[in-house]
Design a protein around this motif. Structure first.
Motif, PDB file in Angstrom:
ATOM      1  N   ARG A 100       0.869  -1.172   0.000  1.00 24.75           N
ATOM      2  CA  ARG A 100       0.000   0.000   0.000  1.00 24.75           C
ATOM      3  C   ARG A 100       0.904   1.220   0.000  1.00 24.75           C
ATOM      4  O   ARG A 100       1.816   1.330   0.818  1.00 24.75           O
ATOM      5  CB  ARG A 100      -0.926   0.051   1.221  1.00 24.75           C
ATOM      6  CG  ARG A 100      -1.867   1.271   1.158  1.00 24.75           C
ATOM      7  CD  ARG A 100      -2.844   1.319   2.304  1.00 24.75           C
ATOM      8  NE  ARG A 100      -2.181   1.679   3.561  1.00 24.75           N
ATOM      9  CZ  ARG A 100      -2.825   1.943   4.688  1.00 24.75           C
ATOM     10  NH1 ARG A 100      -4.147   1.864   4.725  1.00 24.75           N
ATOM     11  NH2 ARG A 100      -2.169   2.259   5.784  1.00 24.75           N
ATOM     12  N   PRO A 107      -3.326   7.343   1.888  1.00 29.82           N
ATOM     13  CA  PRO A 107      -3.276   6.137   1.058  1.00 29.82           C
ATOM     14  C   PRO A 107      -3.833   6.415  -0.332  1.00 29.82           C
ATOM     15  O   PRO A 107      -4.920   6.985  -0.458  1.00 29.82           O
ATOM     16  CB  PRO A 107      -4.160   5.142   1.817  1.00 29.82           C
ATOM     17  CG  PRO A 107      -4.245   5.672   3.208  1.00 29.82           C
ATOM     18  CD  PRO A 107      -4.166   7.171   3.080  1.00 29.82           C
ATOM     19  N   LEU A 110      -3.082   0.556  -3.955  1.00 25.31           N
ATOM     20  CA  LEU A 110      -2.757  -0.811  -3.565  1.00 25.31           C
ATOM     21  C   LEU A 110      -2.128  -1.487  -4.779  1.00 25.31           C
ATOM     22  O   LEU A 110      -2.593  -1.286  -5.906  1.00 25.31           O
ATOM     23  CB  LEU A 110      -4.011  -1.576  -3.145  1.00 25.31           C
ATOM     24  CG  LEU A 110      -4.891  -0.923  -2.084  1.00 25.31           C
ATOM     25  CD1 LEU A 110      -6.159  -1.751  -1.875  1.00 25.31           C
ATOM     26  CD2 LEU A 110      -4.138  -0.750  -0.783  1.00 25.31           C
ATOM     27  N   GLU A 162     -10.929  -2.756  -0.175  1.00 27.61           N
ATOM     28  CA  GLU A 162     -10.206  -1.684  -0.865  1.00 27.61           C
ATOM     29  C   GLU A 162     -10.612  -0.324  -0.319  1.00 27.61           C
ATOM     30  O   GLU A 162      -9.749   0.545  -0.116  1.00 27.61           O
ATOM     31  CB  GLU A 162     -10.461  -1.769  -2.372  1.00 27.61           C
ATOM     32  CG  GLU A 162      -9.883  -3.018  -3.014  1.00 27.61           C
ATOM     33  CD  GLU A 162     -10.405  -3.262  -4.411  1.00 27.61           C
ATOM     34  OE1 GLU A 162      -9.771  -4.040  -5.143  1.00 27.61           O
ATOM     35  OE2 GLU A 162     -11.464  -2.695  -4.783  1.00 27.61           O
ATOM     36  N   LEU A 166      -7.821   2.093   1.476  1.00 28.52           N
ATOM     37  CA  LEU A 166      -7.547   3.375   0.839  1.00 28.52           C
ATOM     38  C   LEU A 166      -8.281   4.534   1.508  1.00 28.52           C
ATOM     39  O   LEU A 166      -8.117   5.685   1.092  1.00 28.52           O
ATOM     40  CB  LEU A 166      -7.927   3.320  -0.646  1.00 28.52           C
ATOM     41  CG  LEU A 166      -7.051   2.423  -1.527  1.00 28.52           C
ATOM     42  CD1 LEU A 166      -7.619   2.332  -2.940  1.00 28.52           C
ATOM     43  CD2 LEU A 166      -5.615   2.930  -1.573  1.00 28.52           C
TER      44      LEU A 166
END
Length: 209
Positions: A100, A107, A110, A162, A166
């Motif tokens: 990541r 973030p 990925l 996800e 994120l």
């Protein structure tokens, strides 16, 4: 509401639109804030040039241009390939690197890179720290320098995991990029499947007519 003489429901609907477009972020118990983040310009060809990784620079340096970036989650494992990955890499056993990436402490991506185990076994690609230039420099050390890349790009809504990893606001789609690296002889040496926060990126591709 007071400034524009609108109802509370109208104001909430307007804020919901801004949140869904990734322009605003709700903070529980605090309010809704403008999302202050300069998009990352991802230059498709420049970041993958041999000049970049061949001189020991991370390909992310081409994206962030001096902005701080970190790999704040990393997993390296030897695994059996899924049917789709095995078909691309022509290998049933693979080394996998899951990361990541964060930029400016946010973030943004990925990434899951897979390598044929028979090609990279015992190399730094199977370690947490791959050294200067990253995995492409290490493939070059093995006599397998990437010479050609293909990328497939699509957009979709994120899976729950996800969204969590994120830290995506509700309604934010992701950009999914699947990149395969080949040697000059056409041997596939890496499949990298990336999931990008769509609100954090501008994708740039330059090509001649």
């Amino acid at each position: 509401m007071a400034e524009y003489a609108i109802a509370r429901a109208t104001a909430r609907q307007a804020l919901a639109v801004l949140i869904n477009e990734g322009l605003a972020v709700p903070r529980r118990g605090s309010g809704v804030y403008v999302r202050l983040f300069k998009p990352i310009r991802r230059h498709g060809s420049r970041r993958l040039s041999r000049e970049q990784w061949g001189q020991g620079r991370a390909i992310w340096d081409a994206d962030t241009r001096g902005r701080p970036f970190t790999v704040d989650a990393l997993e390296v494992a030897l695994e059996r390939a899924t049917e789709d990955v095995a078909a691309v890499l022509e290998s049933g056993e693979i080394w996998v690197r899951r990361r990541r990436y964060s930029v400016d402490a946010r973030p943004v991506q990925l990434a899951t890179s897979s390598f044929p185990a028979r090609l990279v076994e015992g190399s730094a690609i199977t370690l947490a720290d791959t050294g200067p230039g990253g995995v492409y420099a290490r493939l070059s050390d093995l006599g397998l320098p990437p010479a050609h890349f293909t990328e497939e790009v699509r957009a979709r809504m994120p899976a729950p995991r996800e969204s969590s990893l994120l830290d995506l606001p509700a309604g934010t789609p992701v950009i999914v990029i699947a990149r395969t690296a080949y040697t000059s002889g056409g041997l596939p040496v890496e499949l990298n499947e990336m999931v990008l926060d769509s609100a954090a990126y501008v994708l740039q591709y330059d090509f001649d007519a």
